[in-house]
Design an enzyme around this catalytic site. Structure first.
Site, mmCIF file in Angstrom:
data_model
loop_
_atom_site.group_PDB
_atom_site.id
_atom_site.type_symbol
_atom_site.label_atom_id
_atom_site.label_comp_id
_atom_site.label_asym_id
_atom_site.label_seq_id
_atom_site.Cartn_x
_atom_site.Cartn_y
_atom_site.Cartn_z
ATOM 1 C CG ASP A 238 -2.001 1.075 1.487
ATOM 2 O OD1 ASP A 238 -2.740 1.279 0.554
ATOM 3 O OD2 ASP A 238 -2.044 1.905 2.109
ATOM 4 C CD GLU A 303 -1.998 2.242 -3.587
ATOM 5 O OE1 GLU A 303 -3.137 2.618 -3.615
ATOM 6 O OE2 GLU A 303 -1.491 2.332 -2.577
HETATM 7 C C1 NOJ Z 1 -4.516 2.897 -0.800
HETATM 8 C C2 NOJ Z 1 -5.533 2.129 -0.404
HETATM 9 O O1 NOJ Z 1 -5.982 1.416 -1.419
HETATM 10 C C3 NOJ Z 1 -6.616 2.978 -0.052
HETATM 11 O O2 NOJ Z 1 -7.895 2.183 0.300
HETATM 12 C C4 NOJ Z 1 -6.141 3.522 1.232
HETATM 13 O O3 NOJ Z 1 -7.165 4.306 1.850
HETATM 14 C C5 NOJ Z 1 -4.888 4.159 1.246
HETATM 15 N N1 NOJ Z 1 -3.884 3.540 0.538
HETATM 16 C C6 NOJ Z 1 -4.502 4.388 2.530
HETATM 17 O O4 NOJ Z 1 -4.017 3.433 3.156
#
Ligand code: NOJ
Length: 589
Positions: A238, A303
Site C-alpha cells: 500500500d 501500489e
Molecule cells: C491505498 C488503499 O488502496 C486505500 O484504500 C487506502 O485508503 C490508502 N491507500 C491509505 O492506506
C-alpha cells in the site's frame, strides 16, 4: 446492416485482411519457465464485501474460504486480499492496529490458515495487503508515542514535529491529507498542554511511520517473515511510493493527490516532497532479499501512483518489487489512440527493466469500470458518484467494460480483476449519504462522495435476501434493488452473460498462453479507422476492439474464438462487430 456502417464490402476473405496489414512488434514473449506472477490473473477480494458467513452483514475470512471455488471455476491464478488485520476500521482496515493479528470482524489466525490451505488445494496463490506507510492510531507504538515525551524513541517511530507560529499553533508545513484537510494533527502532551504535531498523509487515525528509523524497517522485516512463514505468496504494498519523505519537509504548492509528480513539470509547483522519493527504493531492495530467501517465487506488488511509466518501472527493477499496478491504463479514456499509447508505453517501460506489465481496470479505490465507462467523459472518473451527480449509462458502461476486459485479458503480462467485475457489477451510484463510511467523504467536507459505491457487498443469489451475501440478508452497505440481474446464480451457465464471457476469456487466455505472449500492433486493416479500432496480435490470436460508432463487417472466413458480445451475421454471412465490442479471432494464414 445498420445505417451509417462503413462499406468494407471488399474485405471478403481473411487472407485479404492478412495481406493488407503491417505489424509493429512492441513486446516479445517470455520463456516457458517464466515465474507465475509474470502472467497471472489475480482476483482482488475486498473481505468486508465478498461473502459473510456469520450473518453480521460484514464479509469475513470463512465466507471467503467457502466461496474460493468461485475463483477456481472462474479460472484465476491468485487472489489478493485487502487488509483483514486488527483495525478500528477508520479506513476500512488500511489503518492497522496489529500487523500479526486478524480482526475479530473477519475471523482469526486459524481462519486465515484455513483460507490459505484451501486456496493451496485449489491451486490458487494468496497475496496479502501490507500497509507500511502508516499504522492505526490504536497501534501499540502510536499509543506509546502519545504517552512518551517529545524526542523520545517512541515518538521517533512516527513523524512528530514542532508546530510553527506563536506557541507552535500552526502545522509544521502546509501538506494536506490525501483525503482532504490538513495533513498534520496536534497532540495534547502528558501535562495537558497542546504539544507536537504528527503527520498523517491519509486520515487523522493513520499516523505516518518514519521510515528513516531503522527500528521501523526491522519491524516490517519481521512482519513480512511472519506472513511468509504462514504461507502467503506475496504482498501488495500500500502507498509504496510514500514511505520516504523529503527530510526538509518543505512547503509544497500542490494538492496532495496520491499521484506523485502530477505537478512536477509545473515550475510553480514542482515534484511532490512526500511521493516517489529516490531513497524509497532501498526499502524494496531489502524486502526483495527477504522474499528471495523463501521458496515458491513469492512476489511484491507496488501500489505506486507514480506519474510516469518510467517512474512506475523503477519499482520493478530486477532487485526490487516484482509487479507494479499500471494505473495509467486504468485512467486512460475509452479512445483507441489513447489506449494504444498507454499499452505501448506500459509494455516499453516494464520491458526496459525486465518486469511484466500489469493491467487493471477496477479496484476498491475507484469507480468501477462498468460505471466509469458509462459516463460522458471517460478516464479515471470522479471520486465516487452520488444520486445528484451525472448517472452512468448502465448498458453502455457494461458493454464497454466487457470490451475493455477482452482487450485487457488478451494483453501479455499480469491482469487484475476486482471482485464483482466478472459479474459486470456497476457502482452503487445513489447511496444515501448517511450510510457513507469512506473518510474521504468526511474529510473533503462532503465535496467527494468517496469510495463506498464500489465497495457494496456482492450479489451471489438473485432470489435471496441481501442477494445471498450473508445468511441473514444483512449487508453493511445497502445494495441497489436491481442487483438480482448481476447475481452469480443468474449468470452461471447463461450463454453470453458477463460471467460466462469472463470465464471463457480466462480459459482461452490460459490455453493460448496469452499472459506470456507478445504484442504486435496491426495497422492497415481494411476494417475501420485507426482512430476507432485497436488491432493487435498475441500468439495465434488477432484481437480487434471496435471503439467507434460504426459496425465492422468481418470476412466470413475469419475464424472467431471469442467476443465480448453476441455477434450478428448479415445476409452474406459476414460477422458484424458493433460499437464497443472486442473480438478474438485466429490470425489468418
Ligand atoms: C491505498 C488503499 O488502496 C486505500 O484504500 C487506502 O485508503 C490508502 N491507500 C491509505 O492506506
Amino acid at each position: 446492416m445498420p445505417d451509417g456502417a462503413p462499406d468494407n464490402g471488399s474485405v471478403t476473405s481473411a487472407q485479404t485482411v492478412a495481406a493488407a496489414t503491417t505489424t509493429t512488434l512492441v513486446h516479445r514473449p517470455s520463456g516457458p519457465d517464466a515465474q507465475w506472477w509474470r502472467s497471472a490473473v489475480i482476483y482482488q477480494v475486498y473481505p468486508r464485501s465478498f461473502a459473510d458467513s456469520d450473518g453480521d452483514g460484514v464479509g469475513d475470512l470463512p465466507g471467503i474460504t467457502a466461496r474460493l471455488g468461485h475463483l477456481s471455476r472462474l479460472g484465476v491464478d491468485a487472489l489478493w486480499l485487502s487488509p483483514f488485520y486488527t483495525s478500528p476500521q477508520h479506513d476500512a482496515g488500511y489503518d492497522v492496529a496489529d500487523y500479526r493479528q486478524v480482526d475479530p470482524l473477519f475471523g482469526s489466525l486459524e481462519d486465515i490458515d484455513a483460507l490459505i490451505a484451501r486456496a493451496d488445494k485449489l491451486g490458487l496463490r494468496v497475496i496479502m495487503d501490507l500497509v507500511p506507510n502508516h499504522t492505526s492510531d490504536e497501534h501499540a507504538w502510536f499509543r506509546a508515542a502519545l504517552a512518551a515525551a517529545p524526542g523520545s524513541p517512541e515518538r521517533e517511530r512516527y513523524i512528530f514535529r514542532e508546530g510553527k507560529g506563536p506557541d507552535g499553533a500552526d502545522p509544521p508545513n502546509n501538506w494536506e491529507s490525501v483525503f482532504g484537510g490538513v495533513g498534520w494533527a496536534r497532540v495534547t502532551e502528558a501535562d495537558g498542554t497542546p504539544g507536537q504535531w504528527y503527520l498523517h498523509l491519509f486520515d487523522v487515525h493513520q499516523p505516518d511511520l518514519d521510515w528513516e528509523n531503522e527500528e521501523v524497517r526491522e519491524e516490517f522485516d519481521a512482519v513480512l517473515r511472519f506472513w511468509l512463514d504462514r504461507g502467503v505468496d506475496g504482498f501488495r504494498v500500500d502507498v509504496a511510493h510514500g514511505l520516504i519523505k523529503d527530510q526538509d519537509f518543505p512547503d509544497w504548492a500542490g494538492h496532495a493527490e496520491m499521484i506523485a509528480g502530477d505537478d512536477a513539470d509545473n515550475p510553480d509547483i514542482g515534484p511532490a516532497p512526500m511521493w516517489d522519493q529516490p531513497r524509497v527504493h532501498d526499502v524494496y531492495r531489502r524486502w526483495h532479499d527477504i522474499l528471495a530467501t523463501y521458496d515458491g517465487d513469492r512476489a511484491l506488488i507496488a501500489e505506486a501512483w507514480a506519474d510516469t511509466d518510467e517512474a512506475m518501472a523503477r519499482y520493478v527493477r530486477e532487485d526490487e518489487m516484482h509487479q507494479a499496478f499500471n494505473f495509467d491504463f486504468l485512467c486512460t479514456p475509452w479512445s483507441a489512440p489513447d489506449l494504444r499509447r498507454s499499452i505501448t508505453d506500459g509494455l516499453t517501460a516494464c520491458d526496459s527493466v525486465g518486469a511484466p506489465t500489469t493491467w487493471v481496470m477496477s479496484n476498491h479505490d475507484v469507480v468501477r469500470a462498468t460505471s466509469r465507462l458509462g459516463l460522458r467523459t471517460t478516464g479515471k472518473g470522479p471520486n465516487g458518484i452520488g444520486a445528484q451527480d451525472e448517472q452512468p449509462d448502465v448498458e453502455l458502461g457494461l458493454r464497454r467494460a466487457r470490451a475493455a476486459a477482452l482487450l485487457m485479458l488478451a494483453l501479455p503480462g499480469s491482469a487484475y480483476l476486482y471482485q464483482g467485475e466478472e459479474l459486470g457489477l456497476p457502482d452503487h451510484t445513489a447511496l444515501p449519504d448517511d450510510v457513507r463510511q469512506d473518510p474521504a467523504w468526511w474529510r473533503s467536507g462532503h465535496t467527494e462522495k468517496g469510495r463506498d459505491g464500489c465497495r457494496v457487498p456482492l450479489p451471489w443469489a438473485a432470489a435471496e435476501p441481501g442477494f445471498g451475501f450473508s445468511p441473514t440478508g444483512a449487508t453493511w452497505l445497502p445494495q441497489p434493488q436491481d442487483w438480482g440481474r448481476y447475481a452469480l446464480d443468474a449468470q452461471r451457465g447463461v450463454a453470453g452473460s458477463t460471467y460466462e464471457v469472463y470465464r471463457s476469456a480466462l480459459r482461452v487466455r490460459r490455453d493460448f498462453h496469452l499472459g506470456t505472449g507478445s504484442l504486435a500492433w496491426v495497422d492497415g486493416l481494411p476494417l475501420g479507422s485507426a482512430d476507432s479500432v485497436i488491432a493487435f496480435t498475441n500468439r495465434q490470436l488477432l484481437v480487434l476492439v471496435n471503439l467507434g460508432e460504426t459496425v465492422l463487417r468481418l470476412p466470413a472466413d475469419l475464424e472467431l474464438v471469442h467476443a465480448s458480445q453476441d455477434l450478428a451475421v448479415d445476409a452474406d454471412q459476414r460477422v458484424l462487430v458493433g460499437p464497443d465490442t472486442t473480438v478474438w479471432a485466429l490470425i489468418p494464414s
